[in-house]
Design a protein around this motif. Structure first.
Motif, PDB file in Angstrom:
ATOM      1  N   ILE A 127       0.859  -1.189   0.000  1.00  0.00           N
ATOM      2  CA  ILE A 127       0.000   0.000   0.000  1.00  0.00           C
ATOM      3  C   ILE A 127       0.890   1.231   0.000  1.00  0.00           C
ATOM      4  N   SER A 128       0.633   2.124  -0.937  1.00  0.00           N
ATOM      5  CA  SER A 128       1.362   3.390  -0.992  1.00  0.00           C
ATOM      6  C   SER A 128       0.384   4.540  -1.155  1.00  0.00           C
ATOM      7  N   VAL A 129       0.850   5.720  -0.834  1.00  0.00           N
ATOM      8  CA  VAL A 129       0.052   6.942  -0.962  1.00  0.00           C
ATOM      9  C   VAL A 129       0.865   7.959  -1.746  1.00  0.00           C
ATOM     10  N   PRO A 130       0.238   9.031  -2.252  1.00  0.00           N
ATOM     11  CA  PRO A 130       1.000  10.080  -2.933  1.00  0.00           C
ATOM     12  C   PRO A 130       2.073  10.666  -2.011  1.00  0.00           C
TER      13      PRO A 130
ATOM     14  N   PRO B 161      -2.401   2.862 -14.704  1.00  0.00           N
ATOM     15  CA  PRO B 161      -3.375   3.956 -14.551  1.00  0.00           C
ATOM     16  C   PRO B 161      -3.744   4.233 -13.090  1.00  0.00           C
ATOM     17  N   GLY B 162      -3.813   3.175 -12.277  1.00  0.00           N
ATOM     18  CA  GLY B 162      -4.114   3.366 -10.866  1.00  0.00           C
ATOM     19  C   GLY B 162      -3.017   4.121 -10.146  1.00  0.00           C
ATOM     20  N   GLN B 163      -1.772   3.796 -10.464  1.00  0.00           N
ATOM     21  CA  GLN B 163      -0.639   4.489  -9.849  1.00  0.00           C
ATOM     22  C   GLN B 163      -0.590   5.939 -10.300  1.00  0.00           C
ATOM     23  N   GLU B 164      -0.883   6.179 -11.570  1.00  0.00           N
ATOM     24  CA  GLU B 164      -0.915   7.552 -12.075  1.00  0.00           C
ATOM     25  C   GLU B 164      -2.010   8.354 -11.388  1.00  0.00           C
ATOM     26  N   ALA B 165      -3.140   7.689 -11.107  1.00  0.00           N
ATOM     27  CA  ALA B 165      -4.240   8.362 -10.415  1.00  0.00           C
ATOM     28  C   ALA B 165      -3.837   8.766  -9.000  1.00  0.00           C
ATOM     29  N   ALA B 166      -3.056   7.910  -8.344  1.00  0.00           N
ATOM     30  CA  ALA B 166      -2.589   8.232  -6.996  1.00  0.00           C
ATOM     31  C   ALA B 166      -1.640   9.426  -7.033  1.00  0.00           C
ATOM     32  N   ILE B 167      -0.739   9.413  -7.982  1.00  0.00           N
ATOM     33  CA  ILE B 167       0.219  10.515  -8.093  1.00  0.00           C
ATOM     34  C   ILE B 167      -0.510  11.835  -8.377  1.00  0.00           C
ATOM     35  N   ALA B 168      -1.572  11.749  -9.193  1.00  0.00           N
ATOM     36  CA  ALA B 168      -2.333  12.946  -9.558  1.00  0.00           C
ATOM     37  C   ALA B 168      -3.286  13.394  -8.458  1.00  0.00           C
ATOM     38  N   GLY B 169      -3.449  12.580  -7.409  1.00  0.00           N
ATOM     39  CA  GLY B 169      -4.331  12.939  -6.319  1.00  0.00           C
ATOM     40  C   GLY B 169      -5.779  12.558  -6.539  1.00  0.00           C
ATOM     41  N   GLU B 170      -6.056  11.742  -7.572  1.00  0.00           N
ATOM     42  CA  GLU B 170      -7.433  11.302  -7.829  1.00  0.00           C
ATOM     43  C   GLU B 170      -7.886  10.285  -6.773  1.00  0.00           C
ATOM     44  N   VAL B 171      -6.929   9.531  -6.242  1.00  0.00           N
ATOM     45  CA  VAL B 171      -7.214   8.570  -5.169  1.00  0.00           C
ATOM     46  C   VAL B 171      -6.216   8.803  -4.049  1.00  0.00           C
ATOM     47  N   ALA B 172      -6.552   8.336  -2.851  1.00  0.00           N
ATOM     48  CA  ALA B 172      -5.708   8.583  -1.681  1.00  0.00           C
ATOM     49  C   ALA B 172      -4.662   7.505  -1.474  1.00  0.00           C
ATOM     50  N   LEU B 173      -4.864   6.329  -2.102  1.00  0.00           N
ATOM     51  CA  LEU B 173      -3.903   5.243  -1.941  1.00  0.00           C
ATOM     52  C   LEU B 173      -3.973   4.316  -3.133  1.00  0.00           C
ATOM     53  N   VAL B 174      -2.930   3.527  -3.286  1.00  0.00           N
ATOM     54  CA  VAL B 174      -2.886   2.566  -4.382  1.00  0.00           C
ATOM     55  C   VAL B 174      -2.280   1.266  -3.875  1.00  0.00           C
ATOM     56  N   VAL B 175      -2.856   0.149  -4.314  1.00  0.00           N
ATOM     57  CA  VAL B 175      -2.319  -1.181  -4.018  1.00  0.00           C
ATOM     58  C   VAL B 175      -1.920  -1.824  -5.333  1.00  0.00           C
TER      59      VAL B 175
END
Length: 335
Positions: free
Chosen positions: A126-129, A187-201
């Motif tokens: 689990i990672s976050v921006p 795409p999920g990781q890019e969304a996390a970096i962009a702040g669209e989601v709070a975390l990515v697995v």
């Protein structure tokens, strides 16, 4: 006339003898093809090209790797290989994600159709921006408990191994996130970096460059082991929440397979070459450099692992309403 007939008989005898000699040769006596069900450059493709190159060193033939993509959960590639003779000269390069092909209507076989070889996989985390207010898994979980179902989380597509790991954390930690599906890990990781989601697995192999580049902040490994990257040690979620071993770890299983109906001779020859390749320094060094764990299971042991994954994935997808075929109708047991 008699002389002509005698010559014809001699030629026929030579042809029959040559055919018999070929048939008597031990497997393999001609080149092997591995059809990878996912695209070139991806994890399954990269691992197969690496392991096939190493296995070639212990076989008298070459192994050619091609990509046979498309379909549902890699079904095009599996159907292609299924329709080839079960003589061991066409292998299929696959991953744990292929176990959902049947319940999603891609083909009509259980995964025990194959005799698999598991090279390994990369563990999930689990990672976050990088600019996230959460610095530990506990802080993230506490926030999710305070506002259930409001914190958006990316974990690839519904029913993927990353999604299942997110569900496992929710069950083990008693938190509820807002799952946002994406068509793949990138795409999920890019969304996390962009702040669209709070975390990515996703997996460590997929996140490594982003962590090293300071774009993602890792909080916890979803395995009993910690991991070292970018000068930091990522703690294990198992050390933070008791009882996670009821749900985790769910690990990737990337490798290849031959028809389960192939002969014992074929399975033995591939198994011997696989064992030697896995034991070599090249595989260990490649895995360490690319954040992969080495598996090495094959045959019945690998089939048992895939059976567990197939069951878990199938019934999770069923609960999510994402199946087109009832797993029970395929003989897939509930987990």
């Amino acid at each position: 006339m008699r002389t002509h007939l005698t010559k014809l008989a001699a030629v026929a005898a030579l042809a029959l003898g040559a055919t018999g000699a070929v048939e008597a040769q031990q497997y393999p006596y001609r080149d092997i093809t591995t059809a990878v069900v996912w695209g070139a450059g991806g994890g399954t493709d990269t691992i197969n090209r690496m392991i096939m190159a190493e296995m070639e060193k212990h076989l008298p033939v070459s192994i050619n790797v091609i990509n046979q993509t498309g379909g549902v959960a890699g079904s095009n590639g599996m159907v292609y290989v299924m329709n080839q003779p079960d003589d061991g000269y066409t292998l299929v390069g696959l991953s744990e994600s292929n176990v959902t092909a049947a319940v999603q209507g891609g083909w009509d076989k259980k995964f025990d159709y194959w005799y698999p070889f598991i090279v390994g996989g990369s563990p999930d985390l689990i990672s976050v921006p990088a600019n996230s207010p959460y610095s530990t898994l506990q802080e993230l979980v506490d926030a999710a408990k305070a506002a259930p179902g409001t914190i958006p989380a990316a974990a690839s597509g519904a029913g993927s191994i990353h999604h299942l790991n997110l569900l496992a954390i929710e069950q083990g930690a008693g938190a509820t996130f807002k799952f946002v599906p994406y068509k793949g890990s990138a795409p999920g990781q890019e969304a996390a970096i962009a702040g669209e989601v709070a975390l990515v697995v996703t997996s460590l192999a997929e996140q490594a460059a982003l962590i090293e580049g300071g774009q993602l902040k890792p909080l916890a490994m979803l395995t009993p082991e910690t991991a070292d990257i970018a000068g930091m040690t990522i703690p294990s979620a198992f050390d933070i929440y008791e009882g996670l071993d009821k749900y985790l770890p769910l690990k990737q299983a990337i490798g290849f397979a031959v028809h389960n109906s192939a002969s014992d001779e074929v399975k033995a020859a591939l198994g011997e070459a696989f064992e030697k390749a896995i034991a070599g320094d090249t595989v260990a060094e490649w895995a360490a450099a690319n954040n992969y764990d080495v598996g090495g299971q094959y045959g019945e042991e690998a089939q048992a692992l895939f059976s567990t994954l197939e069951s878990t994935f199938a019934y999770t997808l069923k609960e999510l309403g994402a199946t087109t075929v009832d797993p029970e109708s395929l003989g897939i047991a509930k987990p």
